[in-house]
Enzyme design. Sequence first.
Site, PDB file in Angstrom:
ATOM      1  N   CYS A   1       0.830  -1.198   0.000  1.00 24.80           N
ATOM      2  CA  CYS A   1       0.000   0.000   0.000  1.00 24.80           C
ATOM      3  C   CYS A   1       0.866   1.250   0.000  1.00 24.80           C
ATOM      4  O   CYS A   1       1.716   1.434   0.862  1.00 24.80           O
ATOM      5  CB  CYS A   1      -0.931   0.009   1.203  1.00 24.80           C
ATOM      6  SG  CYS A   1      -2.341  -1.059   0.915  1.00 24.80           S
TER       7      CYS A   1
ATOM      8  N   CYS B   1      -2.978   2.104 -36.881  1.00 23.99           N
ATOM      9  CA  CYS B   1      -4.285   2.128 -37.550  1.00 23.99           C
ATOM     10  C   CYS B   1      -5.198   1.058 -36.976  1.00 23.99           C
ATOM     11  O   CYS B   1      -6.392   1.285 -36.753  1.00 23.99           O
ATOM     12  CB  CYS B   1      -4.112   1.940 -39.054  1.00 23.99           C
ATOM     13  SG  CYS B   1      -3.191   0.460 -39.515  1.00 23.99           S
TER      14      CYS B   1
END
Lengths: 424, 453
Positions: free
Chosen positions: A137, A387
């Site tokens: 954490c 693309c």
Amino acid sequence: MADLRSNFIGIKSPNPFWLASAPPTDKEYNVVRAFKAGWGGVVWKTLGENPPVVNVSSRYGALHSADQRMIGFNNIELITDRPLEVNLREIKQVKRDWPDRAVVVSLMVPCTEEAWKGILPLVEETGADGVELNFGCPHGMSERGMGSAVGQVPEYVGMVAKWCKQYTRMPVIVKLTPNVTDVRKPARAAKEGGADAVSLINTINSITSIDLDIMAPTPTVDGKGTHGGYCGPAVKPIAMHMVADIARDKDTFGLPISAIGGIANWRDAAEFIALSAGTVQVCTAAMHYGFRIVDDMISGLANWMDGKGYKTIEDFRGKAVPNVTDWQFLNINYKSIARIDQDKCIKCGLCHIACEDTSHQAIAAQRVDGKRRYEVIDAECVGCNLCNHVCPVPDCISMVAVETGKPYLNWTQDPRNPMRKAAE
Amino acid sequence: MTQSATPDIAAGRLRADDLAANFDDVKPPLDRKKALIESSRCYFCHDAPCVEACPTSIDVPNFIRMINTGNTLGAAEEILDANILGGMCARVCPTEILCEDKCVRNTSEDKPVNIGMLQRYAVDHLLQSNHRPFARQKPTGKRVAVVGGGPAGLSCAHALAIHGHDVTIFEARPKLGGLNEYGIAAYKTVNDFAQKEVQFILSIGGISAKTGQALGRDVTLDQLRKDFDAVFLGFGLAGVNALGLADEDKLSGVEDAVAYIADLRQAADKSKLKVGRKVVVIGGGNTAIDISVQTKRLGAEDVTLVYRRGPEHMSATWHEQEFAQVNGVKLKHWARPIRLLGHNGAIKEVEFERTALDDRGQLVGTGETYSILCDQVFKAIGQKLVKDPVNGKARESLDLHGGKIAVNEERKTSLGNVWAGGDCIASGIDLTVQSVEDGKVAARSIDRYLRGK
């Protein structure tokens, strides 16, 4: 039908889908709901020493996609804010009521031998299947010398892992923080300390947004904000890279991994398992949609495995690891170019403008009988794939391999590489 | 069942709340949540087909993206830059044959982005704010007369005002707005939106309006050309086509749809409007649809629209035709009126002859007939240019083409300092959005002309 049963460092569960240590696993009520929904296991929200921590009001921040779905999520909540004995009592009850499910308990106490030695027997007494050491954490607890403050120092990781192995018979999983430059260092330390497995990633240091009216980060607590731990779909690529790094590192090769990071569906799970994860842990997706997402995870994974002929998780676990390599070993002679399926093309022009403005000017915008037509200019296409990614139509643009007639050649061998090692 | 001897034309057929509901917003506006969802569907196409399909070339993907990022004012500016009547066009444009018809999402999923509603969301947002995006440039001292205060005239006037020219609008009717005020179906533009938009346009300054001033009656083109540096004609089509049948003007209950709609739009209390129990509408355009649906919504029991050709030939779009059908209007095709039958001076029955296309594709009567009993007949078979005001006694006369004013690409007429736009020119497109474009294009040309003068 594929067999999804999992045996991870001796911890058995009916499927590899665990809920990660987080709000969804903070108490019996939630965990029972999760088990009823079909989750294979839980890592109980991190226990600490009494007195319990105190949490603030407003704890979550989020990054949304244009259609208002959370693609990134962060939190500034600390470990469980309920008394230790309440959690222990509930864990014991849940494990008794759900013996076939995995119940692992996350722990975070000060970085002293006494502290760890003190809490482990209490957990062991609940009948839990294992412990996960929260060295991850990145907010709040780290300021108190716990969480990622430990995870960022490999020596501490190894030291605490060793204490834990010394003071409990339970399997020990070390949860790693991604807030390091090289995740292999703490992973190696965990292994050296005797840990049975690592789990990763914990959340990433983050500020999700600034409230432009009050000029403060979100989530905002009385006009101020702080960095939180980032998770959700957006972090999956980061998690995959770290899992892969540990999976293919010579020192940690074979170290069991419970993967965490943006896992929301069966496909995400399968990808992590292909990178050698034995179980996967989910938090954000459950917090977003509720526990029933596990339905898709179970049936999706089983159906995909059936389609591929995999009978058990082990049949495909780690199969992608050998194909993760360094850039320098990629085949420089391989060539692919984009192909546009004109029948599927909806003429949005996104492929053209992306290539034209930002890449290689390799997609021509044409008008044929007044109608738009987008065509790849083969000679200009470098096969970059942009693309394909911007195209909104599934399977409209594909990358096809071009036969070059050239053999495999990587950068270390390429004559164009001035640093090339001389042939032996 | 006995047939009443007197025509059944009456006011107050519906309860007040039903009437109010019938003439409320036909498509309620998007709220923020819906606008965000809908705007997220836009792919932000390059060289977008929707832009090409818009007569005013609004940059649709750009304004939709701005809505999605929360830049709603920016979205409205983008729209209004291209189309100052973007608020009305969002309400009345046949988007199903323009931008939305070309949306690439039609290709894959048959569901275009709802561009019209998003446009309305953005423009309404700006109009309801204090934000006024346009400012006048330094006054040039040049004066322009705009004849007709409809979409073409307003668009032209606004663009000229921005360039610093002083504009005087001559409008025959008591209010500005043209068909936006007197023609559009009431449920498409509720809460006096047409006048709100007019006020927004006039707020730029430099535009004065003379209402009740008709060309040919109160002012002449010769005089305007003399008194002003330039003239823009945007007076629309004041004439209504006739059926050419005997007793057409004598029988009561045979009415012009256009005039009735104007009365309806101006009526303070729609329950006072008289409408037949059985209504026949003759025509196939938007006016025919609008009068059909509005009489139905006023409480007419049976409304039958008869058109001489097939549904595909109607100038009303498929969407409008469906809308009429959903509203309970019966659409009959391939028949033309051949006789109006009256009783005691009132219309009683219309006789139709079935029609067909012959080998050469010409519309012909088949000789087969049928009749429809009715209390009221609305003629909605098109409007035409009234030539007298422009060419009646003028020194030089305007060139016409196909009965309308001939213009070049810049909307310039054959007369030296006269431009024209909107329904009165020979463009072949009688849409609000086209009129706005005409006014805009003409203003650009007028500005160049005035600066070169």
